[in-house]
Design an enzyme around this catalytic site. Structure first.
Site, mmCIF file in Angstrom:
data_model
loop_
_atom_site.group_PDB
_atom_site.id
_atom_site.type_symbol
_atom_site.label_atom_id
_atom_site.label_comp_id
_atom_site.label_asym_id
_atom_site.label_seq_id
_atom_site.Cartn_x
_atom_site.Cartn_y
_atom_site.Cartn_z
ATOM 1 N N ARG A 71 23.937 -41.008 85.967
ATOM 2 C CA ARG A 71 24.520 -39.974 85.414
ATOM 3 C C ARG A 71 24.192 -40.280 83.743
ATOM 4 O O ARG A 71 24.303 -41.567 83.552
ATOM 5 C CB ARG A 71 26.023 -39.892 85.483
ATOM 6 C CG ARG A 71 26.507 -39.269 86.711
ATOM 7 C CD ARG A 71 27.620 -38.983 86.841
ATOM 8 N NE ARG A 71 28.466 -38.224 85.599
ATOM 9 C CZ ARG A 71 29.507 -38.557 85.065
ATOM 10 N NH1 ARG A 71 30.551 -39.116 85.846
ATOM 11 N NH2 ARG A 71 30.067 -37.719 83.922
ATOM 12 N N SER A 101 21.099 -42.915 77.064
ATOM 13 C CA SER A 101 20.102 -43.962 77.054
ATOM 14 C C SER A 101 20.909 -45.168 77.407
ATOM 15 O O SER A 101 20.199 -46.087 76.912
ATOM 16 C CB SER A 101 19.369 -43.688 75.699
ATOM 17 O OG SER A 101 18.901 -42.372 75.516
ATOM 18 N N ARG A 102 22.026 -45.207 78.191
ATOM 19 C CA ARG A 102 22.447 -46.574 78.166
ATOM 20 C C ARG A 102 22.873 -47.397 76.902
ATOM 21 O O ARG A 102 22.972 -48.617 76.962
ATOM 22 C CB ARG A 102 21.737 -47.272 79.161
ATOM 23 C CG ARG A 102 21.566 -46.850 80.639
ATOM 24 C CD ARG A 102 22.830 -46.551 81.132
ATOM 25 N NE ARG A 102 22.648 -45.952 82.821
ATOM 26 C CZ ARG A 102 22.938 -44.441 82.952
ATOM 27 N NH1 ARG A 102 23.546 -43.851 82.294
ATOM 28 N NH2 ARG A 102 22.982 -44.166 84.192
ATOM 29 N N LEU A 103 23.156 -46.566 75.848
ATOM 30 C CA LEU A 103 23.356 -47.441 74.639
ATOM 31 C C LEU A 103 24.691 -47.208 74.508
ATOM 32 O O LEU A 103 25.326 -46.667 73.308
ATOM 33 C CB LEU A 103 22.501 -46.788 73.309
ATOM 34 C CG LEU A 103 21.165 -46.720 73.597
ATOM 35 C CD1 LEU A 103 20.441 -46.311 72.443
ATOM 36 C CD2 LEU A 103 20.816 -48.113 73.779
#
Ligand SMILES: Cc1cc2nc3c(=O)[nH]c(=O)nc-3n(C[C@H](O)[C@H](O)[C@H](O)COP(=O)(O)O)c2cc1C
Length: 216
Positions: free
Chosen positions: A10, A194-196
């Site tokens: 997600r 963006s997994r940041l």
């Protein structure tokens, strides 16, 4: 199945978290997030006070399970259980433990590391008295984490105790009570695109909470 697992992901985009946004004390910050997690529109099945508790033997074998948070204060995080269970035995030989909350509806995680001790008998008594009668009986009869022949044995014990204590208060068994985890590190995680992800971590150093951002 593995293909499907690899496709499951997600994007988290609800909110952000910065060092400037958070309270100077992590318990205040926890209470803020816990309040936000208890949204009135939440489905009944979502228990926001459910947390994963990890404990370990002295040799380092780790075990995790879910328990319910039943109190939070500047002194720490309280939960109730059987002192003779696996977790009870592990905490007796190694009081270091970790808690982890995951609130998917807010895309948030809170991790808490600390040292666990028993709460006072008075606090355990008061909470035991506040529980529904069936839960009191369950706490009294259950040799939590020990093998049992079948379900009938447990239901038989329950019925016997129900009769024995009919019309009287059920005493809190010595083997059942509360623990309090006193934190020395608490991390607040907010999912981001963006997994940041945002990770704000409090570490107790010389009796002061130092706050820093961690890499995602
Ligand atoms: C949602 C949920 C809440 C739970 N709450 C508690 C709890 O508050 N106390 C407890 O002893 N076990 C609770 N359990 C059961 C534990 O996860 C675990 O099975 C049990 O405590 C035995 O763990 P142990 O053998 O590692 O000691 C809960 C389980 C779930 C899924």
């Amino acid at each position: 199945m593995n293909d499907r697992l690899q496709e499951m992901r997600r994007t988290y985009a609800q909110a952000g978290l910065d060092v400037d946004d958070v309270a100077s004390d992590p318990i205040d910050q926890f209470q803020r997030w816990f309040g936000e997690a208890q949204h009135p529109c939440l489905p009944d099945w979502l228990e926001v006070n459910a947390m994963t508790l990890s404990t370990a033997t002295k040799a380092g074998q780790v075990t995790s399970r879910v328990v319910l948070l039943k109190g939070v204060s500047p002194d720490g995080f309280v939960f109730y259980t059987n002192y003779q269970s696996v977790k009870g035995q592990q905490l007796a030989e190694n009081p270091s433990a970790s808690l982890c909350f995951y609130w998917p509806h807010l895309e948030r995680q809170v991790r808490i590391d600390g040292v666990v001790g028993k709460v006072t008998k008075e606090l355990s008594d008061a909470y035991f008295r506040s529980r529904p009668r069936e839960s009191q009986l369950g706490g009294l009869l259950s040799d939590q984490s020990k093998p049992v022949k079948n379900r009938e044995v447990i239901e038989g014990l329950f019925n016997d105790l129900e009769k024995r204590y009919a019309g009287t208060d059920i005493p809190r068994p010595e083997h059942w009570g509360g623990y309090q985890l006193v934190p020395h590190q608490i991390e607040f995680w907010q999912g981001r695109p963006s997994r940041l992800h945002d990770r704000i971590c409090y570490m107790l150093q010389n009796d002061r909470w130092n706050i820093s951002r961690l890499c995602p």
